[in-house]
Design a protein around this motif. Sequence first.
Motif, short mmCIF file in Angstrom:
data_model
loop_
_atom_site.label_atom_id
_atom_site.label_comp_id
_atom_site.label_asym_id
_atom_site.label_seq_id
_atom_site.Cartn_x
_atom_site.Cartn_y
_atom_site.Cartn_z
N ALA A 126 0.78 -1.29 -0.15
CA ALA A 126 0.05 0.01 -0.06
C ALA A 126 0.93 1.16 0.00
CB ALA A 126 -1.04 0.07 1.29
N VAL A 127 1.99 1.32 0.64
CA VAL A 127 2.82 2.44 0.92
C VAL A 127 3.52 2.69 -0.37
CG1 VAL A 127 4.94 3.38 2.02
CG2 VAL A 127 3.21 2.31 3.20
N LEU A 128 3.96 1.40 -1.08
CA LEU A 128 4.81 1.58 -2.34
C LEU A 128 3.75 2.10 -3.57
CD1 LEU A 128 7.22 -1.29 -2.21
CD2 LEU A 128 7.68 0.84 -1.69
N ALA A 129 2.34 1.67 -3.45
CA ALA A 129 1.66 2.07 -4.34
C ALA A 129 1.37 3.38 -4.45
CB ALA A 129 0.17 0.98 -4.29
N ALA A 130 1.48 3.88 -3.28
CA ALA A 130 1.41 5.35 -3.25
C ALA A 130 2.49 6.11 -3.94
CB ALA A 130 1.07 5.94 -1.89
N LEU A 131 3.50 5.55 -3.80
CA LEU A 131 4.81 6.26 -4.38
C LEU A 131 5.01 5.94 -5.85
CD1 LEU A 131 7.29 5.51 -1.43
CD2 LEU A 131 6.21 7.80 -2.05
N LEU A 132 4.15 5.02 -6.56
CA LEU A 132 4.44 4.87 -7.87
C LEU A 132 4.17 5.79 -8.92
CD1 LEU A 132 2.66 1.11 -8.31
CD2 LEU A 132 5.01 1.74 -7.90
N PRO A 133 3.19 6.83 -8.62
CA PRO A 133 3.41 8.08 -9.63
C PRO A 133 4.43 8.79 -9.56
CG PRO A 133 1.02 8.11 -8.34
CD PRO A 133 2.37 6.88 -7.84
N ILE A 134 5.40 8.90 -8.45
CA ILE A 134 6.52 9.44 -8.53
C ILE A 134 7.63 8.91 -9.38
CG2 ILE A 134 8.17 10.36 -6.80
CD1 ILE A 134 6.24 10.61 -4.56
N LEU A 135 7.45 7.81 -9.24
CA LEU A 135 8.30 6.78 -10.05
C LEU A 135 8.19 6.88 -11.55
CD1 LEU A 135 8.70 3.68 -8.14
CD2 LEU A 135 10.37 5.64 -7.89
N ASP A 136 6.84 7.03 -11.78
CA ASP A 136 6.54 7.27 -13.28
C ASP A 136 7.07 8.65 -13.66
OD1 ASP A 136 5.16 4.90 -13.27
OD2 ASP A 136 3.20 5.72 -12.68
N PHE A 170 19.50 16.42 -8.82
CA PHE A 170 18.08 15.49 -9.04
C PHE A 170 18.22 14.21 -9.21
CE2 PHE A 170 13.91 15.13 -11.10
CZ PHE A 170 13.37 15.35 -10.19
N GLY A 171 19.20 13.91 -10.31
CA GLY A 171 19.22 12.37 -10.74
C GLY A 171 19.93 11.75 -9.72
N SER A 172 20.87 12.22 -8.68
CA SER A 172 21.32 11.56 -7.62
C SER A 172 20.32 11.01 -6.47
CB SER A 172 22.20 12.25 -6.91
OG SER A 172 22.92 11.65 -5.70
N VAL A 173 19.39 12.09 -6.28
CA VAL A 173 18.03 11.74 -5.23
C VAL A 173 17.26 11.05 -6.11
CG1 VAL A 173 16.28 12.99 -4.40
CG2 VAL A 173 18.28 14.21 -4.36
N ALA A 174 17.07 10.78 -7.37
CA ALA A 174 15.98 9.74 -8.15
C ALA A 174 16.84 8.23 -7.98
CB ALA A 174 15.98 10.22 -9.35
N GLU A 175 18.01 8.22 -7.96
CA GLU A 175 18.75 6.88 -8.02
C GLU A 175 18.66 6.51 -6.37
OE1 GLU A 175 22.55 7.38 -9.25
OE2 GLU A 175 22.02 7.66 -11.47
N GLN A 176 18.82 7.37 -5.48
CA GLN A 176 18.75 6.98 -4.09
C GLN A 176 17.51 6.39 -3.67
OE1 GLN A 176 20.29 10.04 -1.56
NE2 GLN A 176 22.26 9.87 -2.50
N LEU A 177 16.17 7.02 -4.21
CA LEU A 177 15.02 6.66 -3.91
C LEU A 177 14.68 5.60 -4.65
CD1 LEU A 177 12.15 7.37 -2.99
CD2 LEU A 177 11.54 8.68 -5.13
N THR A 178 15.12 5.16 -5.65
CA THR A 178 14.79 3.89 -6.25
C THR A 178 15.54 2.69 -5.76
OG1 THR A 178 14.62 5.05 -8.60
CG2 THR A 178 14.97 2.46 -8.71
N ALA A 179 16.79 2.91 -5.26
CA ALA A 179 17.63 1.98 -4.25
C ALA A 179 16.65 1.71 -2.94
CB ALA A 179 19.08 2.21 -4.05
#
Length: 250
Positions: free
Chosen positions: A152-162, A177-186
Amino acid sequence: MTEKPRAAGPGSTGAAPGGSASPGEAGAESRVVIRNNRKIIDTAGSDGAAADAGSDVPAEGLVEEAEVVVDEIQVETAAGDDGIPAGPPVVDAPAEPVDAAAATSLGAELEALRTELDERTRDLQRVSAEYANYRKRVDRDRGLVTEQATGAVLAALLPILDDLDRAREHGDLVGPFGSVAEQLTAALGKFGLTPFGEKGDPFDPTRHEAVAHQTSADVTEPTCVQVMRRGYQIGERLLRPALVAVADPE
């Protein structure tokens, strides 16, 4: 009436046959005890035989000694081999008769106890099996609840990943910004979030959602030729299907 000779005392001496003994010889001579009861009685009971033998041995003293010897022999005979006088014969007490009714009652009680023990053993085994199944069910439910909460928590973050995927396609994920995106995905990947859906993957209706169809001579099976939105899953659980365009063979 002829008087019988008296038994000599400890200090007196008897006359030896054929002559008299001196006082010194009489003191040194020891008294002789005859232990043959038959001969002593014959000698004591016949005065003529004693007179014919010409012996001065006192008959009454011999009779007294013989009686003492006979008493000692009787006592030794009455005593056992170990010297202990034998007591009255030992008679074994008769065995008590076994009560058939009591034996039957004890057997029935024992059988009832065995039956009850078997029932308690089966109850214990059944309770142990139920408890083991309960633990397995609780562990499975706990894992399922945890997975559902995480999903449920990850489903709420999927739009951000899109949005991050679109920015990556346009080349905007550069710098901090690219470094933050990689850390969030990891970080999301540590919770079991796995993306899927790439161009050229075989079409799987259980994981892909087709929004467009076309034919192509370059494919031999239904293939994803374009990915509009990537799909995600947590372990074996599908969190969101991927939106793709499918090309069928001509």
